[in-house]
Design a protein around this motif. Sequence first.
Motif, short mmCIF file in Angstrom:
data_model
loop_
_atom_site.label_atom_id
_atom_site.label_comp_id
_atom_site.label_asym_id
_atom_site.label_seq_id
_atom_site.Cartn_x
_atom_site.Cartn_y
_atom_site.Cartn_z
N GLY A 49 33.96 43.84 29.79
CA GLY A 49 34.25 45.08 30.49
C GLY A 49 35.50 45.80 30.04
O GLY A 49 36.15 46.49 30.83
N ALA A 50 35.86 45.67 28.76
CA ALA A 50 37.05 46.35 28.26
C ALA A 50 36.91 47.87 28.38
O ALA A 50 37.89 48.56 28.69
CB ALA A 50 37.31 45.96 26.80
N GLY A 52 35.37 49.84 30.64
CA GLY A 52 35.69 50.34 31.98
C GLY A 52 37.17 50.26 32.28
O GLY A 52 37.77 51.19 32.83
N LYS A 53 37.78 49.14 31.88
CA LYS A 53 39.19 48.96 32.16
C LYS A 53 40.06 49.94 31.37
O LYS A 53 41.03 50.49 31.88
CB LYS A 53 39.63 47.52 31.86
CG LYS A 53 41.08 47.28 32.21
CD LYS A 53 41.45 45.83 32.28
CE LYS A 53 42.94 45.73 32.59
NZ LYS A 53 43.38 44.36 32.75
N LYS A 56 40.01 53.19 32.99
CA LYS A 56 40.84 53.17 34.20
C LYS A 56 42.31 53.39 33.83
O LYS A 56 43.04 54.12 34.53
CB LYS A 56 40.66 51.83 34.92
CG LYS A 56 41.57 51.62 36.12
CD LYS A 56 40.76 51.55 37.39
CE LYS A 56 41.51 51.28 38.67
NZ LYS A 56 42.88 51.69 38.78
#
Lengths: 119, 279
Positions: A49-50, A52-53, A56
Amino acid sequence: MKIAISSSENNENSKVSDRFARSEYFIIYDHDKLSFEAIVNTAKDEGSGAGGKAVKILGDAGVDIALVPELGPKALEALLAFDIKSYQYPREKTVKEVLYLYFEKKLPELLISTSKGKH
Amino acid sequence: MNIAILSGKGGTGKTTLSVNLFSYLNKGTLIDTDVEEPNSHLFLKGKLIKEEGVYKKYPLVDDDLCNYCGKCGDFCNFNAIIPAKKKVLVFQDLCHDCGGCSLVCPTDAIKYIDKEVGKIYHHQIDDNKLFLYGNMTVGEVSGVKIIETLEETTKNEEILLIDSPPGTSCSTVAAIKGADYCIICAEPTPFGISDMRMVVELLRAEKRNFGVVVNKYNLGNSEIFKYLEEEGIELLEKIKFDREFANLLADGELLINHSEYFTNKMANIAKKVLGDKND
């Protein structure tokens, strides 16, 4: 307006990164102050999940536009949710060079992801 | 007694050993936990008696209750939940179903809902044997939940054989969780030995008793036997490679129905591992 560029090093003369969410740095260009700032991409070592992070991190930094080499489906979905537009840059350029290309309207906007998600 | 059959490297003969040993036994249950690509069922002719779904939970966020505090995203180790400006993104395939985000949510905005991640098929074999296998839904990332369900369903069997997935990752760790004894099915090739070493490391870390069956022992080199001796690992049996075996397997045949040699090998392994439990 703030523009983020995925970068291999920490300044505006660095080569752009070949990866979006797993780049070493994001260079944030503030168009109102005409200044550059480098932020370390803490998403790059995530097991999953890099994308999405990373988005963010950009969202929290108040970024409006991201210049990227490629985008997976999750990163694109997250960019849309953060109201961040994304444009694709060619490889082997510097951060400044792709910024010029953006202002010359030579970068295509990304509306669909360019790569499949990686696990 | 629960016996897991595993290998590290794929293609060494886990399933061949599992289905033939299972068919040789007088009683018992076999589960195929290689849920990403199960194939034991291709060799076992039985009657399908039950089919059940396996479900994983994932968070669903109520936008009316959410105050966008960001605590769920900070908590999640897998970036499965990302609070954005006006909505909270949930990436179902990244979620590990831990429940943490709903625990830290101050406004109770996060519910968990079910999603089918695979199916388990129960088969009756002969009169007194059961065979179960799991099959993961295409597009899912992890089969661990299905493997755990298979093991939970069969935890009280008298004799349980567990055909395990290749490798030494989460799926394999889940498959050997309930095992009292493990059989490593290895082949004497450099790749086979290298992967077997990782399995040995895993089984020692998990404190499992184990022995090794060297399959296709007449191929490759003798390195594997040297390794077993040096490490003090029990060699349960060695089985030759025979083109006829390969032909029979390609036809979906059980080798014990065609080869006395192979049947004797299964008898010997059963005796060493199960003692008089198969009587």
